[in-house]
Design an enzyme around this catalytic site. Sequence first.
Site, mmCIF file in Angstrom:
data_model
loop_
_atom_site.group_PDB
_atom_site.id
_atom_site.type_symbol
_atom_site.label_atom_id
_atom_site.label_comp_id
_atom_site.label_asym_id
_atom_site.label_seq_id
_atom_site.Cartn_x
_atom_site.Cartn_y
_atom_site.Cartn_z
ATOM 1 N N LYS A 100 -8.377 -1.435 6.136
ATOM 2 C CA LYS A 100 -8.655 -1.924 4.776
ATOM 3 C C LYS A 100 -7.623 -2.970 4.347
ATOM 4 O O LYS A 100 -7.970 -3.965 3.711
ATOM 5 C CB LYS A 100 -8.677 -0.747 3.799
ATOM 6 C CG LYS A 100 -9.908 0.135 3.993
ATOM 7 C CD LYS A 100 -9.858 1.405 3.174
ATOM 8 C CE LYS A 100 -8.908 2.407 3.760
ATOM 9 N NZ LYS A 100 -9.043 3.778 3.338
ATOM 10 N N ARG A 136 -14.517 12.592 9.297
ATOM 11 C CA ARG A 136 -13.212 13.257 9.486
ATOM 12 C C ARG A 136 -13.023 14.370 8.466
ATOM 13 O O ARG A 136 -12.505 15.440 8.773
ATOM 14 C CB ARG A 136 -12.078 12.232 9.342
ATOM 15 C CG ARG A 136 -11.963 11.290 10.534
ATOM 16 C CD ARG A 136 -11.067 10.112 10.206
ATOM 17 N NE ARG A 136 -9.739 10.526 9.808
ATOM 18 C CZ ARG A 136 -8.935 9.815 9.012
ATOM 19 N NH1 ARG A 136 -9.328 8.639 8.547
ATOM 20 N NH2 ARG A 136 -7.747 10.257 8.692
ATOM 21 N N SER A 176 -7.253 3.863 9.537
ATOM 22 C CA SER A 176 -8.034 3.876 8.287
ATOM 23 C C SER A 176 -7.348 2.990 7.242
ATOM 24 O O SER A 176 -7.965 2.102 6.640
ATOM 25 C CB SER A 176 -8.144 5.327 7.806
ATOM 26 O OG SER A 176 -8.613 5.384 6.494
ATOM 27 N N ASP A 216 -14.739 2.421 8.194
ATOM 28 C CA ASP A 216 -13.764 3.416 7.735
ATOM 29 C C ASP A 216 -14.424 4.428 6.804
ATOM 30 O O ASP A 216 -14.137 5.613 6.866
ATOM 31 C CB ASP A 216 -12.579 2.735 7.036
ATOM 32 C CG ASP A 216 -11.639 3.767 6.440
ATOM 33 O OD1 ASP A 216 -11.128 4.591 7.212
ATOM 34 O OD2 ASP A 216 -11.463 3.785 5.210
ATOM 35 N N HIS A 262 0.852 -1.193 0.000
ATOM 36 C CA HIS A 262 0.000 0.000 0.000
ATOM 37 C C HIS A 262 0.881 1.234 0.000
ATOM 38 O O HIS A 262 1.839 1.327 0.767
ATOM 39 C CB HIS A 262 -0.886 0.013 1.256
ATOM 40 C CG HIS A 262 -1.728 1.255 1.328
ATOM 41 N ND1 HIS A 262 -2.903 1.385 0.635
ATOM 42 C CD2 HIS A 262 -1.542 2.436 1.986
ATOM 43 C CE1 HIS A 262 -3.415 2.582 0.869
ATOM 44 N NE2 HIS A 262 -2.614 3.237 1.674
#
Length: 436
Positions: A190, A171, A186, A164, A85
Amino acid sequence: MGTGRFVDLIHKKRDGGILEKEEIQKMIQSFTAGKIPDYQMSAMLMAIYFRGMTDEELTALTLAMRDSGDVVDLSPIDGITVDKHSTGGVGDKTTLIVAPIVAACGVPVAKMSGRGLGFTGGTLDKLQSIPGFRVELAEEEFFRAVCQTGLSVIGQSGNLAPADKLLYALRDVTGTVSSIPLIASSIMSKKLAAGSDKILLDVTTGSGAFIKEMEGSRELARRMVAIGRGAGKETVAMITSMEEPLGYAIGNSLEVKEAIETLQGEGPEDVKEVCLALAGMMISLGKEIPFEEGKERAERALQQKAAYEKLKEMTACQGGDVRYIENPKLFRRAGISGCVLAPEDGYLAKTNTEGIGVAAGLLGAGRETKESSIDFGAGIYMKKKLGDKVKKGEALAELFTSQESRLEKAARYMENCMEIRKQKPGMPKLIVDIIR
Ligand code: URA
């Protein structure tokens, strides 16, 4: 939860108390079920923003968020699966290069990627600039693709970490996006829900990164690695520089073309260096070998074009037109172009890389609203990299768009994003640190 009143939990966090695992689990379950109103959750988010969270609280929060929806079971896939990621950047086409390298080295990649967010591009949008490429595969088709070719990259399923999605929306409008624990939970919720055995995080730092200061990037990396450890998944973070765009190309099909050129053995040096490091680490995690050996295998897969062949296989398997991979010249840049010129002699010393990402968006490479479509051929081709010598009037960047009115606006924006100085600047290190 003590009194059972959510307001008491808000008090506890506001006053610097530590939330129990059970309290956090109940909070996320109740919020996802619509039983905690947005105004109370907003107050809790603000309390977390100011008070922070311990590693134990953060792991409990992330696991509760992961468990709010589907958790993908990748166990039918043989071998250790490794996910990657990136926290985002400009010109970041690493997944298009790293995933095929890693798959070519025998580490399966079953990856769910995202779309562009703000000034950063998204892998799904890039892949969809290959005509016919399908990013929405049914679960069986996704598994079959990974088993057959060793890799598949698809869009995130609708029900992955729904908590999320709800929290991020709050947020976004309550000034609590930039909290490191909230960002870490967050992202990791995922990644953990996506089911890979191990996780590599590319935490970008610098003017084109989501978090620009080194200290913040290091803290984000450390918190995410701690969450991974708490969740029982080996997680490594590599901090990489986003002080300037990665490579020369910014924009969807421009980046795919540069990624293919890299897999064909050409491509910019910075792209190659970052991709070999990321791929080397994923191979090291997947094959349980030292990082240096992983990097050597990655290099061989690149040199011998095995990774290039993998990209072709993945494209064919997901319905994309392989002729574009064989002949990247088929990718058309948008028809209207113009250059941003150097105002004086000197060296390209500094870029506002986030600004360059914004300029690419102005040209049509990103979405202005959730519903707007992307101009795949729009974007920017940098003509100079940091430290390059430039002459007055020489092109610093070439801009591409399909709409005349966009060119002027983006060009004006870009002019303020590149700084020329008389002195050659020091060059940023590309791989800044590795946190395990
Ligand atoms: N990306 C995410 O997925 N979540 C954040 O909070 C920030 C960036």
